[in-house]
Design a protein around this motif. Structure first.
Motif, PDB file in Angstrom:
ATOM      1  N   ASP A  52     -40.571 -87.596 -10.849  1.00 42.53           N
ATOM      2  CA  ASP A  52     -41.791 -88.146 -11.448  1.00 42.53           C
ATOM      3  C   ASP A  52     -43.007 -87.852 -10.579  1.00 42.53           C
ATOM      4  OD1 ASP A  52     -40.257 -89.144 -13.536  1.00 42.53           O
ATOM      5  OD2 ASP A  52     -40.471 -91.259 -12.938  1.00 42.53           O
ATOM      6  N   ALA A  53     -42.858 -88.012  -9.278  1.00 45.15           N
ATOM      7  CA  ALA A  53     -43.975 -87.744  -8.364  1.00 45.15           C
ATOM      8  C   ALA A  53     -44.365 -86.269  -8.408  1.00 45.15           C
ATOM      9  CB  ALA A  53     -43.608 -88.172  -6.945  1.00 45.15           C
ATOM     10  N   LEU A  54     -43.378 -85.391  -8.408  1.00 41.07           N
ATOM     11  CA  LEU A  54     -43.664 -83.960  -8.476  1.00 41.07           C
ATOM     12  C   LEU A  54     -44.321 -83.597  -9.808  1.00 41.07           C
ATOM     13  CD1 LEU A  54     -40.504 -82.486  -6.744  1.00 41.07           C
ATOM     14  CD2 LEU A  54     -42.866 -82.315  -5.935  1.00 41.07           C
ATOM     15  N   CYS A  55     -43.844 -84.175 -10.890  1.00 36.47           N
ATOM     16  CA  CYS A  55     -44.449 -83.912 -12.199  1.00 36.47           C
ATOM     17  C   CYS A  55     -45.895 -84.414 -12.251  1.00 36.47           C
ATOM     18  CB  CYS A  55     -43.611 -84.526 -13.311  1.00 36.47           C
ATOM     19  SG  CYS A  55     -42.084 -83.620 -13.643  1.00 36.47           S
ATOM     20  N   ALA A  56     -46.165 -85.542 -11.631  1.00 36.35           N
ATOM     21  CA  ALA A  56     -47.538 -86.055 -11.589  1.00 36.35           C
ATOM     22  C   ALA A  56     -48.448 -85.102 -10.810  1.00 36.35           C
ATOM     23  CB  ALA A  56     -47.563 -87.448 -10.967  1.00 36.35           C
ATOM     24  N   LEU A  57     -47.942 -84.570  -9.705  1.00 30.93           N
ATOM     25  CA  LEU A  57     -48.731 -83.597  -8.939  1.00 30.93           C
ATOM     26  C   LEU A  57     -48.956 -82.315  -9.735  1.00 30.93           C
ATOM     27  CD1 LEU A  57     -47.186 -83.967  -5.370  1.00 30.93           C
ATOM     28  CD2 LEU A  57     -49.482 -84.634  -6.094  1.00 30.93           C
ATOM     29  N   ILE A  58     -47.927 -81.883 -10.443  1.00 29.98           N
ATOM     30  CA  ILE A  58     -48.058 -80.689 -11.276  1.00 29.98           C
ATOM     31  C   ILE A  58     -49.082 -80.933 -12.374  1.00 29.98           C
ATOM     32  CG2 ILE A  58     -46.834 -79.284 -12.999  1.00 29.98           C
ATOM     33  CD1 ILE A  58     -44.338 -79.567 -11.112  1.00 29.98           C
ATOM     34  N   ALA A  59     -49.011 -82.082 -13.030  1.00 31.55           N
ATOM     35  CA  ALA A  59     -49.968 -82.410 -14.086  1.00 31.55           C
ATOM     36  C   ALA A  59     -51.393 -82.414 -13.545  1.00 31.55           C
ATOM     37  CB  ALA A  59     -49.629 -83.767 -14.699  1.00 31.55           C
ATOM     38  N   GLU A  60     -51.572 -82.999 -12.379  1.00 34.99           N
ATOM     39  CA  GLU A  60     -52.900 -83.037 -11.760  1.00 34.99           C
ATOM     40  C   GLU A  60     -53.393 -81.621 -11.451  1.00 34.99           C
ATOM     41  OE1 GLU A  60     -54.668 -84.456  -7.487  1.00 34.99           O
ATOM     42  OE2 GLU A  60     -53.226 -85.782  -8.464  1.00 34.99           O
ATOM     43  N   THR A  61     -52.505 -80.786 -10.943  1.00 36.59           N
ATOM     44  CA  THR A  61     -52.873 -79.407 -10.612  1.00 36.59           C
ATOM     45  C   THR A  61     -53.223 -78.615 -11.867  1.00 36.59           C
ATOM     46  OG1 THR A  61     -51.440 -79.486  -8.671  1.00 36.59           O
ATOM     47  CG2 THR A  61     -52.100 -77.308  -9.432  1.00 36.59           C
ATOM     48  N   LEU A  62     -52.444 -78.775 -12.926  1.00 32.45           N
ATOM     49  CA  LEU A  62     -52.743 -78.079 -14.178  1.00 32.45           C
ATOM     50  C   LEU A  62     -54.100 -78.510 -14.720  1.00 32.45           C
ATOM     51  CD1 LEU A  62     -49.314 -78.159 -16.053  1.00 32.45           C
ATOM     52  CD2 LEU A  62     -50.268 -76.311 -14.658  1.00 32.45           C
ATOM     53  N   THR A  63     -54.386 -79.805 -14.650  1.00 35.21           N
ATOM     54  CA  THR A  63     -55.660 -80.324 -15.145  1.00 35.21           C
ATOM     55  C   THR A  63     -56.826 -79.824 -14.293  1.00 35.21           C
ATOM     56  OG1 THR A  63     -54.570 -82.268 -16.049  1.00 35.21           O
ATOM     57  CG2 THR A  63     -56.939 -82.442 -15.687  1.00 35.21           C
ATOM     58  N   THR A  64     -56.612 -79.747 -12.981  1.00 34.91           N
ATOM     59  CA  THR A  64     -57.659 -79.246 -12.089  1.00 34.91           C
ATOM     60  C   THR A  64     -58.043 -77.809 -12.437  1.00 34.91           C
ATOM     61  OG1 THR A  64     -56.926 -80.691 -10.303  1.00 34.91           O
ATOM     62  CG2 THR A  64     -58.213 -78.756  -9.660  1.00 34.91           C
ATOM     63  N   HIS A  65     -57.068 -77.040 -12.889  1.00 39.67           N
ATOM     64  CA  HIS A  65     -57.304 -75.637 -13.241  1.00 39.67           C
ATOM     65  C   HIS A  65     -57.176 -75.421 -14.749  1.00 39.67           C
ATOM     66  CE1 HIS A  65     -57.257 -74.602  -9.004  1.00 39.67           C
ATOM     67  NE2 HIS A  65     -56.139 -75.297  -8.887  1.00 39.67           N
ATOM     68  N   ALA A  66     -57.646 -76.396 -15.524  1.00 41.01           N
ATOM     69  CA  ALA A  66     -57.493 -76.335 -16.974  1.00 41.01           C
ATOM     70  C   ALA A  66     -58.148 -75.099 -17.585  1.00 41.01           C
ATOM     71  CB  ALA A  66     -58.070 -77.594 -17.617  1.00 41.01           C
ATOM     72  N   ASP A  67     -59.203 -74.597 -16.955  1.00 42.57           N
ATOM     73  CA  ASP A  67     -59.896 -73.421 -17.490  1.00 42.57           C
ATOM     74  C   ASP A  67     -59.169 -72.108 -17.185  1.00 42.57           C
ATOM     75  OD1 ASP A  67     -60.404 -73.754 -14.760  1.00 42.57           O
ATOM     76  OD2 ASP A  67     -62.347 -72.744 -14.873  1.00 42.57           O
ATOM     77  N   ASP A  68     -58.138 -72.167 -16.341  1.00 38.92           N
ATOM     78  CA  ASP A  68     -57.375 -70.971 -15.974  1.00 38.92           C
ATOM     79  C   ASP A  68     -55.888 -71.334 -15.904  1.00 38.92           C
ATOM     80  OD1 ASP A  68     -56.298 -68.641 -14.906  1.00 38.92           O
ATOM     81  OD2 ASP A  68     -57.698 -68.533 -13.210  1.00 38.92           O
ATOM     82  N   PRO A  69     -55.198 -71.361 -17.062  1.00 40.08           N
ATOM     83  CA  PRO A  69     -53.796 -71.790 -17.084  1.00 40.08           C
ATOM     84  C   PRO A  69     -52.895 -71.014 -16.122  1.00 40.08           C
ATOM     85  CG  PRO A  69     -54.636 -71.642 -19.313  1.00 40.08           C
ATOM     86  CD  PRO A  69     -55.700 -71.075 -18.404  1.00 40.08           C
TER      87      PRO A  69
END
Length: 187
Positions: free
Chosen positions: A63-80
């Motif tokens: 869960d913690a790793l998925c939360a970090l991944i989600a945050e990272t994806l959102t941070t770079h939402a303009d460049d998947p």
């Protein structure tokens, strides 16, 4: 955070700390309870057994790793592609540092631990894939939603394979993440 959530966090921190010092086979619930500042009965009530504690820790870590991944994806939402690369690199580096994962990879883990991420991994895969699919949906609303579920399931399987077996080549997390992002990122 509630008292129960604080206790769980303390238990997982104590478990992680103890795993840095000794193998799973030498770990007792009494030692985890002592280091977490809770009673042994509290651990039994919350987790049922050492195996239950290991399963709960695995879910907590996932869960913690998925939360970090989600945050990272959102941070770079303009460049998947970049977001996926950064998320994969972060996952690979974090997984390499976790003591329970290190025990599994080194062949020093009890068979109960290995089963959690191999033959009994179905529920964990479903959970991780669901969290990753939601992360992709939120971060990339402009991409084809039909791509999110297959990508999430593939990433969950890949992540589990890197938990149980380190990469067979020594290109490092950044190169592996870039290669995987090139293959998997939505276009």
């Amino acid at each position: 955070m509630s008292g129960a959530a604080e206790r769980r966090t303390a238990v997982f921190a104590a478990l992680r700390s103890l795993l840095l010092e000794r193998p799973w086979g030498d770990l007792t619930l009494e030692a985890v309870a002592r280091d977490a500042g809770v009673s042994r009965q509290t651990l039994y009530n919350a987790f049922g057994s050492r195996s239950g504690l290991a399963q709960a820790y695995t879910v907590h870590l996932a869960d913690a790793l998925c939360a970090l991944i989600a945050e990272t994806l959102t941070t770079h939402a303009d460049d998947p592609r970049r977001g996926l690369e950064e998320a994969l690199r972060m996952f690979l580096e974090t997984a390499a540092e976790d003591p329970l994962i290190a025990r599994v990879r080194a062949g020093e883990a009890h068979h109960d631990l290995v089963r959690i991420v191999t033959t009994d991994a179905g529920p964990l895969l479903v959970r991780v894939a669901g969290l990753l699919e939601e992360a992709a949906r939120v971060a990339w609303p402009g991409t084809d939603p039909a791509h999110h579920a297959p990508l999430a399931r593939t990433l969950a399987r890949l992540a589990l394979s890197y938990v149980t077996t380190p990469p067979e080549y020594d290109d490092g997390p950044a190169t592996i993440a870039a290669d995987l992002a090139d293959l998997l990122a939505p276009r």
